[in-house]
Design a protein around this motif. Structure first.
Motif, PDB file in Angstrom:
ATOM      1  N   GLY A   1      -3.316  -3.732  -1.481  1.00 37.44           N
ATOM      2  CA  GLY A   1      -3.038  -4.572  -0.325  1.00 37.44           C
ATOM      3  C   GLY A   1      -2.384  -3.763   0.776  1.00 37.44           C
ATOM      4  O   GLY A   1      -2.789  -3.825   1.945  1.00 37.44           O
ATOM      5  N   VAL A   2      -1.383  -2.953   0.398  1.00 42.95           N
ATOM      6  CA  VAL A   2      -0.678  -2.125   1.377  1.00 42.95           C
ATOM      7  C   VAL A   2      -1.605  -1.054   1.943  1.00 42.95           C
ATOM      8  O   VAL A   2      -1.656  -0.821   3.153  1.00 42.95           O
ATOM      9  CB  VAL A   2       0.570  -1.478   0.724  1.00 42.95           C
TER      10      VAL A   2
ATOM     11  N   GLY B   1      -5.336 -10.365  -0.626  1.00 41.71           N
ATOM     12  CA  GLY B   1      -4.432  -9.230  -0.444  1.00 41.71           C
ATOM     13  C   GLY B   1      -3.174  -9.668   0.271  1.00 41.71           C
ATOM     14  O   GLY B   1      -2.961 -10.854   0.545  1.00 41.71           O
ATOM     15  N   GLY B   2      -2.344  -8.696   0.594  1.00 38.95           N
ATOM     16  CA  GLY B   2      -1.072  -9.034   1.240  1.00 38.95           C
ATOM     17  C   GLY B   2       0.020  -9.171   0.202  1.00 38.95           C
ATOM     18  O   GLY B   2      -0.233  -9.515  -0.950  1.00 38.95           O
TER      19      GLY B   2
ATOM     20  N   VAL C   1      -8.253  -5.376  -7.195  1.00 44.01           N
ATOM     21  CA  VAL C   1      -8.420  -6.503  -6.274  1.00 44.01           C
ATOM     22  C   VAL C   1      -7.238  -7.444  -6.450  1.00 44.01           C
ATOM     23  O   VAL C   1      -6.964  -7.895  -7.552  1.00 44.01           O
ATOM     24  CB  VAL C   1      -9.736  -7.261  -6.563  1.00 44.01           C
ATOM     25  N   GLY C   2      -6.530  -7.711  -5.375  1.00 44.70           N
ATOM     26  CA  GLY C   2      -5.400  -8.630  -5.443  1.00 44.70           C
ATOM     27  C   GLY C   2      -4.082  -7.965  -5.780  1.00 44.70           C
ATOM     28  O   GLY C   2      -3.060  -8.627  -5.829  1.00 44.70           O
ATOM     29  N   GLY C   3      -4.109  -6.651  -6.019  1.00 37.14           N
ATOM     30  CA  GLY C   3      -2.863  -5.944  -6.321  1.00 37.14           C
ATOM     31  C   GLY C   3      -2.122  -5.562  -5.048  1.00 37.14           C
ATOM     32  O   GLY C   3      -2.725  -5.384  -3.989  1.00 37.14           O
TER      33      GLY C   3
ATOM     34  N   VAL D   1      -4.127 -14.737  -3.400  1.00 33.98           N
ATOM     35  CA  VAL D   1      -3.905 -13.463  -4.088  1.00 33.98           C
ATOM     36  C   VAL D   1      -5.024 -12.489  -3.750  1.00 33.98           C
ATOM     37  O   VAL D   1      -4.786 -11.335  -3.394  1.00 33.98           O
ATOM     38  CB  VAL D   1      -3.839 -13.672  -5.619  1.00 33.98           C
ATOM     39  N   LEU D   2      -6.289 -12.987  -3.843  1.00 35.18           N
ATOM     40  CA  LEU D   2      -7.424 -12.089  -3.659  1.00 35.18           C
ATOM     41  C   LEU D   2      -7.554 -11.619  -2.219  1.00 35.18           C
ATOM     42  O   LEU D   2      -8.159 -10.589  -1.950  1.00 35.18           O
ATOM     43  CB  LEU D   2      -8.718 -12.776  -4.124  1.00 35.18           C
TER      44      LEU D   2
END
Lengths: 292, 294
Positions: free
Chosen positions: A135-136, B65-66, A129-131, B62-63
Motif C-alpha cells: 500500500g505504501v 490498499g491504504g 494485495v491488501g498489505g 482492505v483490497l
C-alpha cells in the motif's frame, strides 16, 4: 549458606522437580529413542524393532537434512541480529534513565505477544494485495514487492519477524546488566580521557560480556525452537526454503503420521542443538572460572 | 589512594557553579533519547496498528490498499463472533494458562528453594533442570501424545494445562532461584534456631519474602502458556481444547481473504496480555531481569 545448613534442606523439596524431570525430560528422551528404533503408527507405538532404518529414512528425506542446516542458520542469524539490536536499544534506554519506565514496558510488548498473532500481523502487513507494505509502495509510485515469494526473501522475513519479537528480550536483559556497571568505572575512564565510544568498547562491553554470552546462549536455544511463525507465515515454503527442523518434525509426525521417521529426526536434531549450545557454554564457563 | 577514591574526590571537589549548565545539557540529551526511543517504539507498533486498522475495515476497503480505514466498518466484530465460537476459545486459553501456572508453581517454588539453598545437591538439580530446557519441545511431542492418550487426556483442557505447566517449570525455577538467593540466610537460620523446621520456614519465612518473585514467575508462565502453540496444535486436534492461537492458525492456508476477522481474533488474543503486562510492568521487568543477573 554453610555446609551444615545446606545439609538441613530436605531432599523432599526437590521431589516435585525430580518428578518433572522424569516425566518431561527422561521419559520423552527414552521414548523418542525407542520410537526411532522401531516401527510405529500413531495408533500403535513400538511395533517391531527396525534398527537404524528410521535414521536412514530421516537422513534421506529431502526436507529434513536441509532443515537441520536451516534451523542452525536461523538460530545463529536471529541471535546475532537480536544481540546487536537489543544491546543498542539497551544502551539508549540506559543512557536515558536508570529506570526503564513506561517507555521500557512499551518496547517490551512484542515479547509478550502470542507468536501466532505476531505471524498473522506480519503476514497481513506483507500481503501482496491488501498489505500495508505494498500500500505504501504504491502510494509512493513504486512497484509492489512480495518478500514471501522467494526462498531467501521468506527466510529473511522470518528473521525480521523473530527479531521484532525477541529483540526486546535481549534489550531488557542487557539493560539490567548495564545497571550493574559501577558509575566509578565510567567516570574513571572519562577522567583518563576516554570518549564515550572508547568507554563503551573498553569498559562497558567487557564488563557485561558474561551477560552477553548468557543471552547469546539463551537466544540460540530459543532460536532452535522456532515453530509458530514458520507454521503461520510460510508453512515451510516456498519449497522447503523455510522448513526448520521443528516444523518438519511436527509435520512428519502429526500430519504425515511417519512416527518412526519423525522420532529419528528428533534424535538427530537434539544432537545438533547439543553440539551448538555446548560450544557457547564452554566459552561461557571460562568466565565463571575466572570470576570465582 | 585508589583510582576510584581519586575519582570521588575529583567529583566532590568540582565547583557547584558548574552544575546548572551540565544538568541542562544532560536533560537535553535525555529528551533527545526519549524522542528517539519513542519513534522506535512507534515503528515497532506498526504491525499491530495495522491489525487494529484491519479490524474495522471492510474487505473492499482492505483490497483498495491504504493504511487507514476509509470509513469505520464495525461489522467485522459481530461477524467474527457469528463465524466462530470465539468465547469458547477464550475460555480454553485462559483455563489452560491459569491451570498450568498453578502446576508450575507447585513444582517450582520448592524446587527453586532447593536449587538455591541445598548447596551442591541444589546445584546438581539446577543443572539438570536447565539442561532439560535446552532440549527443543518437539522432543516431547510424540512421547507426550502417547502418554496423554493412555491417560485419556488427549483433546482436553486438563491435558494441555498439565503439559504447559510442566514445560514452564525450568523457566520458573530459573527465575525464582534468584529471588530465594536474595533472602538473607541469617533470617532463615534464626527461624531454624527458634525451632521452625525447614518446611515451616519455607512457608512462613521465605515464601512471604519472595512473594514478588512468585508473582513475577506466575505472570511470565501465564504468558508462556497463553501464547503456546506447538503443544496446543499437537494435542488438541478438535475444538474442545483448542486455544486462541490454534483458532487463528485455522484461518491460514486456504487463500483466506477474511483479513478483518483474522484481525479481530488477533486483537482479542493480544489485548488481555498487553493489559496484564502494562498493569504489572514492574513485576514483569523485575522478574525477567532477576534471571539474567546471576
Amino acid at each position: 549458606m554453610t555446609a551444615r545448613s545446606a545439609a538441613r534442606v530436605p531432599g523432599a523439596l526437590a521431589a516435585p522437580a525430580v518428578v518433572f524431570l522424569a516425566v518431561f525430560a527422561a521419559y520423552p528422551l527414552v521414548y523418542v529413542i525407542g520410537l526411532a528404533l522401531t516401527d510405529s503408527t500413531l495408533a500403535r507405538p513400538l511395533q517391531r524393532w527396525t534398527g537404524f532404518d528410521n535414521f536412514r529414512t530421516a537422513l534421506e528425506s529431502q526436507s529434513f537434512t536441509g532443515s537441520l542446516w536451516r534451523s542452525a542458520l536461523f538460530a545463529v542469524l536471529a541471535a546475532a541480529v537480536q544481540l546487536v539490536l537489543g544491546t543498542a536499544l539497551a544502551l539508549l534506554l540506559r543512557a536515558r534513565a536508570a529506570r526503564p519506565g513506561l517507555l521500557g514496558t512499551l518496547l517490551l510488548l512484542p515479547l509478550v505477544t502470542p507468536p501466532v498473532m505476531v505471524g498473522v500481523a506480519w503476514k497481513l502487513l506483507l500481503a501482496p494485495v491488501g498489505g500495508a507494505l505494498n500500500g505504501v509502495l504504491h502510494a509512493l509510485g513504486l512497484p509492489g514487492v512480495n518478500p514471501l515469494g522467494s526462498g531467501t526473501g521468506a527466510f529473511t522475513t522470518l528473521i525480521v519477524i523473530d527479531s521484532w519479537q525477541w529483540t526486546p528480550f535481549v534489550m531488557l536483559l542487557v539493560y539490567a546488566a548495564l545497571l550493574g556497571v559501577p558509575d566509578e568505572l565510567r567516570e574513571a575512564a572519562a577522567l583518563d580521557g576516554a570518549d564515550r565510544s572508547r568507554t563503551l568498547r573498553s569498559i562497558v562491553l567487557p564488563y557485561i560480556e558474561p551477560t552477553l554470552l548468557s543471552v547469546l546462549l539463551l537466544k540460540l536455544v530459543i532460536g532452535f525452537k522456532v515453530f509458530d511463525i514458520v507454521y503461520v507465515v510460510t508453512a515451510g515454503g516456498p519449497g522447503f526454503s523455510t522448513t526448520t527442523s521443528t516444523y518438519d518434525i511436527q509435520r512428519t509426525a502429526l500430519q504425515e503420521f511417519d512416527v518412526g521417521g519423525a522420532a529419528a529426526a528428533t534424535v538427530l536434531f537434539s544432537l545438533l542443538i547439543g553440539l551448538v549450545t555446548s560450544l557457547v557454554a564452554i566459552r561461557r564457563k571460562r568466565y565463571e572460572e575466572v570470576a570465582v | 589512594m585508589t583510582t576510584l577514591e581519586a575519582v570521588r574526590e575529583e567529583t566532590a571537589a568540582e565547583p557547584v557553579t558548574k552544575r546548572p549548565p551540565r544538568r541542562s545539557a544532560r536533560s537535553h540529551r535525555r529528551t533527545g533519547l526519549t524522542a528517539l526511543l519513542s519513534v522506535i517504539a512507534l515503528l515497532m507498533a506498526v504491525p499491530l496498528l495495522y491489525v487494529a486498522s484491519l479490524s474495522v475495515r471492510s474487505r473492499d476497503d482492505v483490497l483498495n490498499g491504504g493504511l487507514l480505514p476509509s470509513h469505520l466498518f464495525w461489522r467485522n466484530w459481530p461477524d467474527t463472533f457469528r463465524a466462530v465460537e470465539v468465547g469458547h476459545y477464550i475460555v480454553n486459553s485462559w483455563t489452560v494458562a491459569a491451570g498450568s501456572v498453578v502446576l508450575t508453581l507447585l513444582i517450582a517454588v520448592p524446587g527453586a528453594y532447593f536449587t538455591a539453598r541445598a548447596g551442591r545437591r541444589g546445584g546438581r538439580l539446577a543443572t539438570l533442570v536447565l539442561s532439560s530446557y535446552c532440549a527443543p519441545p518437539v522432543v516431547a511431542v510424540l512421547p507426550l501424545f502417547y502418554l496423554l492418550r493412555n491417560l485419556e487426556l488427549n483433546n482436553t483442557v486438563t491435558g494441555l494445562a498439565l503439559v504447559d505447566g510442566l514445560a514452564n517449570v525450568p523457566v520458573a525455577i530459573w527465575l525464582l532461584d534468584g529471588f530465594v538467593r536474595k533472602v538473607p540466610k541469617e533470617i532463615e537460620e534464626a527461624a531454624w534456631l527458634d525451632g521452625l523446621g525447614p518446611w515451616a520456614s519455607l512457608r512462613r519465612v521465605v515464601l512471604p519474602l519472595i512473594a514478588p518473585g512468585v508473582a513475577a514467575a506466575a505472570l511470565i508462565c501465564f504468558f508462556l502458556s497463553y501464547n503456546e502453540f506447538l503443544f496446543a496444535l499437537s494435542f488438541a486436534q478438535d475444538s474442545s481444547a483448542q486455544t486462541l492461537p490454534v483458532l487463528l492458525s485455522l484461518f491460514q492456508g486456504d487463500k483466506n481473504v477474511e483479513f478483518g476477522q483474522q484481525a479481530v481474533v488477533s486483537l482479542i488474543g493480544i489485548a488481555p496480555v498487553y493489559v496484564l503486562a502494562v498493569a504489572a510492568q514492574r513485576r514483569l521487568v523485575a522478574g525477567l531481569s532477576s534471571g539474567a543477573l546471576k
